[in-house]
Design a protein around this motif. Structure first.
Motif, short mmCIF file in Angstrom:
data_model
loop_
_atom_site.label_atom_id
_atom_site.label_comp_id
_atom_site.label_asym_id
_atom_site.label_seq_id
_atom_site.Cartn_x
_atom_site.Cartn_y
_atom_site.Cartn_z
N PRO A 133 0.82 -1.22 0.00
CA PRO A 133 0.00 0.00 0.00
C PRO A 133 0.86 1.27 0.00
O PRO A 133 0.56 2.23 -0.70
N SER A 134 1.94 1.25 0.75
CA SER A 134 2.83 2.41 0.81
C SER A 134 3.45 2.69 -0.55
O SER A 134 3.53 3.84 -1.00
N SER A 135 3.87 1.64 -1.24
CA SER A 135 4.54 1.84 -2.53
C SER A 135 3.58 2.34 -3.60
O SER A 135 3.99 2.95 -4.58
N TYR A 136 2.27 2.10 -3.42
CA TYR A 136 1.27 2.59 -4.37
C TYR A 136 0.52 3.81 -3.82
O TYR A 136 -0.54 4.16 -4.32
N ARG A 137 1.06 4.41 -2.78
CA ARG A 137 0.51 5.62 -2.17
C ARG A 137 -0.97 5.46 -1.78
O ARG A 137 -1.77 6.36 -2.01
N VAL A 138 -1.30 4.31 -1.23
CA VAL A 138 -2.65 4.10 -0.71
C VAL A 138 -2.71 4.77 0.65
O VAL A 138 -2.10 4.30 1.61
N THR A 139 -3.41 5.89 0.72
CA THR A 139 -3.47 6.64 1.98
C THR A 139 -4.84 6.55 2.64
O THR A 139 -4.96 6.76 3.84
N GLY A 140 -5.87 6.27 1.87
CA GLY A 140 -7.21 6.11 2.43
C GLY A 140 -7.77 4.76 2.02
O GLY A 140 -7.44 4.25 0.96
N ILE A 141 -8.56 4.17 2.90
CA ILE A 141 -9.17 2.90 2.56
C ILE A 141 -10.68 3.01 2.76
O ILE A 141 -11.12 3.82 3.58
N PRO A 142 -11.48 2.25 2.04
CA PRO A 142 -11.02 1.30 1.03
C PRO A 142 -10.48 2.00 -0.23
O PRO A 142 -11.03 3.00 -0.66
N THR A 143 -9.40 1.45 -0.74
CA THR A 143 -8.91 1.83 -2.06
C THR A 143 -8.94 0.56 -2.90
O THR A 143 -8.46 -0.48 -2.47
N ILE A 144 -9.50 0.66 -4.09
CA ILE A 144 -9.55 -0.47 -5.01
C ILE A 144 -8.70 -0.09 -6.22
O ILE A 144 -8.99 0.89 -6.90
N ASN A 145 -7.63 -0.82 -6.43
CA ASN A 145 -6.77 -0.60 -7.58
C ASN A 145 -6.93 -1.74 -8.56
O ASN A 145 -7.02 -2.90 -8.16
N VAL A 146 -6.96 -1.41 -9.85
CA VAL A 146 -6.96 -2.43 -10.89
C VAL A 146 -5.59 -2.37 -11.56
O VAL A 146 -5.14 -1.30 -11.96
N TYR A 147 -4.94 -3.51 -11.62
CA TYR A 147 -3.61 -3.64 -12.21
C TYR A 147 -3.72 -4.41 -13.51
O TYR A 147 -4.42 -5.42 -13.59
N GLN A 148 -3.00 -3.94 -14.51
CA GLN A 148 -2.96 -4.64 -15.79
C GLN A 148 -1.56 -4.44 -16.36
O GLN A 148 -1.06 -3.31 -16.41
N GLY A 149 -0.92 -5.52 -16.75
CA GLY A 149 0.43 -5.42 -17.29
C GLY A 149 1.42 -4.84 -16.29
O GLY A 149 2.37 -4.16 -16.68
N GLY A 150 1.20 -5.08 -15.00
CA GLY A 150 2.12 -4.61 -13.98
C GLY A 150 1.93 -3.16 -13.58
O GLY A 150 2.71 -2.63 -12.77
N GLU A 151 0.90 -2.50 -14.10
CA GLU A 151 0.67 -1.08 -13.81
C GLU A 151 -0.73 -0.88 -13.23
O GLU A 151 -1.65 -1.63 -13.53
N VAL A 152 -0.88 0.19 -12.41
CA VAL A 152 -2.22 0.58 -11.94
C VAL A 152 -2.92 1.27 -13.11
O VAL A 152 -2.43 2.25 -13.64
N VAL A 153 -4.06 0.71 -13.51
CA VAL A 153 -4.81 1.31 -14.62
C VAL A 153 -6.11 1.96 -14.15
O VAL A 153 -6.76 2.67 -14.90
N LYS A 154 -6.47 1.72 -12.89
CA LYS A 154 -7.67 2.33 -12.32
C LYS A 154 -7.53 2.33 -10.81
O LYS A 154 -7.07 1.36 -10.24
N SER A 155 -7.93 3.44 -10.19
CA SER A 155 -7.91 3.53 -8.73
C SER A 155 -9.23 4.13 -8.28
O SER A 155 -9.64 5.18 -8.76
N ILE A 156 -9.90 3.43 -7.37
CA ILE A 156 -11.19 3.87 -6.85
C ILE A 156 -11.02 4.00 -5.34
O ILE A 156 -10.70 3.02 -4.67
N VAL A 157 -11.23 5.19 -4.83
CA VAL A 157 -11.04 5.43 -3.39
C VAL A 157 -12.40 5.67 -2.74
O VAL A 157 -13.20 6.45 -3.24
#
Length: 107
Positions: free
Chosen positions: A67-91
Motif C-alpha cells: 500500500p505504501s509503494s502505491y501511495r494508498v493513503t485512504g481505505i477502502p482503495t480499489i486498484n486495478v492492475y494490468q500489465g504490472g501497472e495501476v490502470v484504475k484507482s477507486i477510493v
C-alpha cells in the motif's frame, strides 16, 4: 470476509503484477467501516465477472509495504492492475452500480 482471496506483500509481484488478466486489489483493514460495506459488493461482482478479472484483497495493517509503494493513503482503495501497472484507482466505498461503471473497461 467473503470469497475473495487475500494477497500479501510477498505474493503481490507474482499474483498481481505478473498476472495475464486484470487484477482488482481491495486494500482494506478490519477496523474500516466503509471497507466492510464494500466487501459484499465486491463479492457479488466477483461472482458475476470473476472469469474476466481476478479479485484479491490486501489487509493494509498486515501488509504495509505494497500500500505504501502505491501511495494508498485512504481505505477502502480499489486498484486495478494490468500489465504490472495501476490502470484504475477507486477510493472510498461506492454502491454496486458505481463500481460496475468504474470497472466497465475490465468486466
Amino acid at each position: 470476509m467473503g470469497n475473495i482471496s487475500a494477497v500479501t506483500d510477498a505474493q503481490f509481484d507474482e499474483q498481481v503484477l505478473k498476472s495475464d488478466k486484470p487484477v482488482l486489489v481491495d486494500f482494506w483493514a478490519e477496523w474500516c467501516g466503509p471497507c466492510r460495506q464494500v466487501a459484499p459488493i465486491l463479492d457479488e461482482i466477483n461472482a458475476e465477472h470473476g472469469e474476466k478479472i481476478t479479485f484479491l484483497k490486501m489487509n493494509v495493517d498486515e501488509n504495509p509495504v505494497t500500500p505504501s509503494s502505491y501511495r494508498v493513503t485512504g481505505i477502502p482503495t480499489i486498484n486495478v492492475y494490468q500489465g504490472g501497472e495501476v490502470v484504475k484507482s477507486i477510493v472510498g466505498a461506492k454502491p454496486k452500480a458505481a463500481l460496475l461503471k468504474e470497472l466497465a473497461d475490465f468486466i
